[in-house]
Design a protein around this motif. Sequence first.
Motif, mmCIF file in Angstrom:
data_model
loop_
_atom_site.group_PDB
_atom_site.id
_atom_site.type_symbol
_atom_site.label_atom_id
_atom_site.label_comp_id
_atom_site.label_asym_id
_atom_site.label_seq_id
_atom_site.Cartn_x
_atom_site.Cartn_y
_atom_site.Cartn_z
ATOM 1 N N GLU A 180 0.837 -1.192 0.000
ATOM 2 C CA GLU A 180 0.000 0.000 0.000
ATOM 3 C C GLU A 180 0.876 1.248 0.000
ATOM 4 O OE1 GLU A 180 -2.588 -0.128 3.330
ATOM 5 O OE2 GLU A 180 -3.747 -1.857 2.612
ATOM 6 N N LYS A 181 0.443 2.249 -0.733
ATOM 7 C CA LYS A 181 1.116 3.543 -0.699
ATOM 8 C C LYS A 181 0.586 4.347 0.483
ATOM 9 C CE LYS A 181 1.826 3.846 -5.702
ATOM 10 N NZ LYS A 181 1.579 4.656 -6.936
ATOM 11 N N VAL A 182 1.496 4.819 1.319
ATOM 12 C CA VAL A 182 1.099 5.588 2.500
ATOM 13 C C VAL A 182 1.918 6.873 2.558
ATOM 14 C CG1 VAL A 182 0.410 3.543 3.812
ATOM 15 C CG2 VAL A 182 2.759 4.375 3.977
ATOM 16 N N PHE A 183 1.385 7.818 3.279
ATOM 17 C CA PHE A 183 2.068 9.081 3.532
ATOM 18 C C PHE A 183 1.996 9.328 5.030
ATOM 19 C CE2 PHE A 183 2.304 13.889 2.417
ATOM 20 C CZ PHE A 183 3.589 13.917 2.913
ATOM 21 N N LYS A 184 2.819 8.578 5.765
ATOM 22 C CA LYS A 184 2.855 8.688 7.212
ATOM 23 C C LYS A 184 4.209 9.235 7.638
ATOM 24 C CE LYS A 184 -0.327 4.795 7.853
ATOM 25 N NZ LYS A 184 -0.556 3.473 8.498
ATOM 26 N N VAL A 185 4.165 10.191 8.550
ATOM 27 C CA VAL A 185 5.378 10.879 8.977
ATOM 28 C C VAL A 185 5.515 10.750 10.481
ATOM 29 C CG1 VAL A 185 6.643 13.049 9.014
ATOM 30 C CG2 VAL A 185 5.186 12.500 7.059
ATOM 31 N N TYR A 220 1.786 11.308 12.070
ATOM 32 C CA TYR A 220 0.540 11.643 11.362
ATOM 33 C C TYR A 220 0.412 10.840 10.083
ATOM 34 C CZ TYR A 220 -0.573 15.551 14.392
ATOM 35 O OH TYR A 220 -0.909 16.311 15.470
ATOM 36 N N ASP A 221 -0.814 10.472 9.804
ATOM 37 C CA ASP A 221 -1.166 9.868 8.527
ATOM 38 C C ASP A 221 -1.745 10.979 7.652
ATOM 39 O OD1 ASP A 221 -2.007 8.437 6.376
ATOM 40 O OD2 ASP A 221 -3.337 7.083 7.475
ATOM 41 N N PHE A 222 -0.931 11.498 6.743
ATOM 42 C CA PHE A 222 -1.366 12.614 5.914
ATOM 43 C C PHE A 222 -2.397 12.193 4.879
ATOM 44 C CE2 PHE A 222 2.354 14.657 7.691
ATOM 45 C CZ PHE A 222 1.938 15.972 7.807
ATOM 46 N N GLY A 223 -2.642 10.891 4.769
ATOM 47 C CA GLY A 223 -3.719 10.453 3.916
ATOM 48 C C GLY A 223 -5.086 10.850 4.460
#
Length: 223
Positions: free
Chosen positions: A49-54, A95-98
């Motif tokens: 899965e593509k994620v944008f978590k920082v 944070y999950d920027f999704g």
Amino acid sequence: MEMSTLLFFILSVMLGGSLGAGAYYFWSRRLGSNSEPQREATILLERIEKVFKVVMAEGYFTEIYNYQHDKNIWNLIKDKKKALIIAKAKVLVGYDFGKLRYHIEGLEKKMVIDYFPEPEVLSMDTDYKFYDIEQGWLNRFQSDDYTSILNEAKQTMNEKALQSDLPRIATNQVQLMMFQLAATMNWKIDMQLPESNKDILDEYTAYKPIDAGIDSLNKKSDS
């Protein structure tokens, strides 16, 4: 004749002993090599899965967890089992920027935030050790008991992490990063959040770092 017979007997015993020792050594090596544990692992990649978590903050926790279960047998005998578990964990909060909702006003070079998500535990690296395990005659630990204990201990660690200052540190860090990044590109960020979302964000941003007392240190050095 008797001397030659005796000599033949001695040589036969020595030869038989040597062959027996050699056979024992050979078979013991073969049996020893076969006694090694056999290991086999099968790894299956289920999905990507593509994620944008920082990650914005990490904390280290130690939890001492006491487990005890008493079992009444015919209301006459108490059969109990108990264990002491010491858990250590490295918790990553971010944070999950999704989950972020926003829109762009390109002419004004402005990014308008419509919804800002709450900080969450992104990862937890845990290590558990069991101590003082006691079991009864009938009330004994099963594999499901260990799984349940570890899951409950992990859930407790997750709750403690969210109750700590990690979410507040992460919130301040992410806002600082966003505003600084926007400023470097001559953009602006406008937080137009619903009232409920704004109240939650204000609660997390209430965190204030401990002052280092620089003034007092300077005064002492001057004196």
